[in-house]
Design an enzyme around this catalytic site. Sequence first.
Site, PDB file in Angstrom:
ATOM      1  N   GLU A 143       0.804  -1.300  -0.181  1.00 39.28           N
ATOM      2  CA  GLU A 143      -0.018  -0.075   0.152  1.00 39.28           C
ATOM      3  C   GLU A 143       0.895   1.225   0.185  1.00 39.28           C
ATOM      4  O   GLU A 143       0.822   1.978   1.049  1.00 39.28           O
ATOM      5  CB  GLU A 143      -0.976  -0.107   1.091  1.00 39.28           C
ATOM      6  N   GLU A 307      -6.181  -8.505  -0.113  1.00 34.57           N
ATOM      7  CA  GLU A 307      -6.702  -8.487   1.243  1.00 34.57           C
ATOM      8  C   GLU A 307      -8.025  -8.446   1.270  1.00 34.57           C
ATOM      9  O   GLU A 307      -8.572  -7.360   0.786  1.00 34.57           O
ATOM     10  CB  GLU A 307      -5.966  -7.670   2.025  1.00 34.57           C
TER      11      GLU A 307
END
Length: 675
Positions: A143, A307
């Site tokens: 991220e 995720e």
Amino acid sequence: MFYFGVDYYPENWPEERWPEDARLMAEAGCNVVRLAEFAWAKLEPQEGHYDFAWLDRAIAILAAQGIRVVLGTPTASPPPWLMARHPDLFRVREDGRPVTFGNRREYCPNNPLYHDYTRRIVTQMAGHYAHHPAVIGWQIDNEFGDRCYCPVCAAAFHDWLRQRYASLDDLNRRWGTIFWSHVYSDWSEIPLPLTTGGSPNPGLALDFYRFASDSYVAYQQMQIDILRRQCPRHFVTHNLMGFKYDRLNYFDLARPLDFVSWDNYPRTQWSMQAKVDPSQAALAADTMRGLKPCPDKGRGQNFWVLEQQAGPGGWEVVSVAPRPGELRLWAYQAIAHGAEAILFFRWRTARFGTEQYWHGLLDYDACPGRRYAEIKRLGAEIKKAGAQISGSLVRPCVAMLLSYDSRFALQIQANNPQFSYPDHFHQLYRALYHRHVLIDVVDPHADLSPYRLVVAPALHLVSGSVAANLQRFVAAGGVLVLTLRAGVKDESNAVVNQRLPGLLSDLCGVEVEEYDSLPPGVQNGLEFVLPELTTAHPPAASVWCDVLKLNGATVVARYTQDYYAGKPAITLHQFGQGRVVYVGTVGDTLLYETLAGWLLGLAGVRRLLAAPEGVEVAERWQGERRLLFVLNHTEREQEVTLDCCYTDLLDGSAVRKGTIPIAPRDVLVLQENER
Ligand code: GAL
């Protein structure tokens, strides 16, 4: 093959437990895990001393259960020995203060020394695993995000500006540095837009935001180059953060990846609401799919969810627990929107560390419970249906244009404190989503020829090439929707030297005569002029009112109050074969829900299926074979009426044309029978 699995941190648990974990994963239908993305301190416990033995053992145990591995490069969490030795590596925040050790993502993405350390660990890992039969691909870092304002970044920013501008004079002219005597006589004088400097020059701030985004794109590229060279058989991806994340230009970040991956948390610690609005995750998925065009096919490329929410989220606080059925439902929603793989974050809830309340499929005690059972059911279904779903494509006729330049510019200057580009975008998206149509979210430069309706919310910053792209689309027969604050800025974030909406004026057939930025609680009313647009009560306008003057367009709705009562607020203009609708205000839900039906009618886009509120309908195409997804996001049984015969891919049963029930939080995955 459809990939299904979990994010696993074997280094968090005793080795004796690993075989049991792998067994339970296999029993739940897992065929892939992601490993090692935060394991730098264990992979390189001391500078230059690498230890892959533990990871080899973990992979061997997983591989013995038929589970493949995606490896994360561990650069998002540098080890303490590295950061303690080189305090210059710490990222500096917008207020000029460096972050300190204690969380993750502490590093400056431009620091050459950090690049060296990155190169070494990634090269070592890539070399070690290039030929491992269980390893299939890589996730780079984790991220990417926060902007860094350190001296290294300042120097890199100056270099970046030198590349972008023909000369310093050119920069001074485009930014308008004559204002308040900011004329630069040397590149090195150009500051970073730190909060200590007060409201910055908008041109400078926008370029810095672009530069900060490019910094991560370049840092990612450095890792990609190593992996491509050493592991040509493996895919390379990164886990992005859906629609909401707004500090990177995700189109740029996605370009060099084999495919986009993202992290899908419909209910997290930050959104404590009991009810999830499913249009949020739908928008995130459609954005992620639109980041890369599908090779040869036009439209967006499918993605992985690296995720997927596995339980209540939480760092300091614990979010509302996902209700029975929600984990499975949210996973199917991602699949309906183009997921080729779903990995649940995380396998087991950590007993320690910042994320000890971020729940995995198993709880602290590692005993399979409700969430594990739900995912095991899903795993069995995916085993049955995965092959039919895998590789099938989403083919929308509606697109929304996501402009990071506009989004950045509106971050720098909101225009009205109540205005939020992402919220405005979502409001428009949600109204279309409620009409059960498919939507791509694409770049304003994208090929728009596959679409019939294109909605460009607050397209604030417009270049000549974007204006030309929109003109081509409309001239060829498309329906385009533009909204308030369109065409205000040029590429340097200066206001255009013409009547608004600037380069889009001819297309819209209107001029913005003036505008009114409304304070909280103040509204204007809207009255539809077109007979086909009627509502039980008048929709409200708030936040911003563009007062329009017709220049070839016709009126769709007028304001009803204040000194511009009677003046056009929404207009329609014929341009070439197509039409342009300009919506000069922020409306309420009623306005957008009403407009959505009308716009889809204008563009000739039909809904996939009539379905009650809270029931989502989506579609993927396996060649010319249609897959229909019906997702009941409500707590009640609902009904839908099918227009032809299908096979239920989850249980193999035949589903006849007509009305069928769908249980609360349940899902139908239907394959249309050959006609
Ligand atoms: C994601 C991140 C994970 C984990 C998770 C829960 O954003 O990639 O590493 O932190 O959130 O907080």
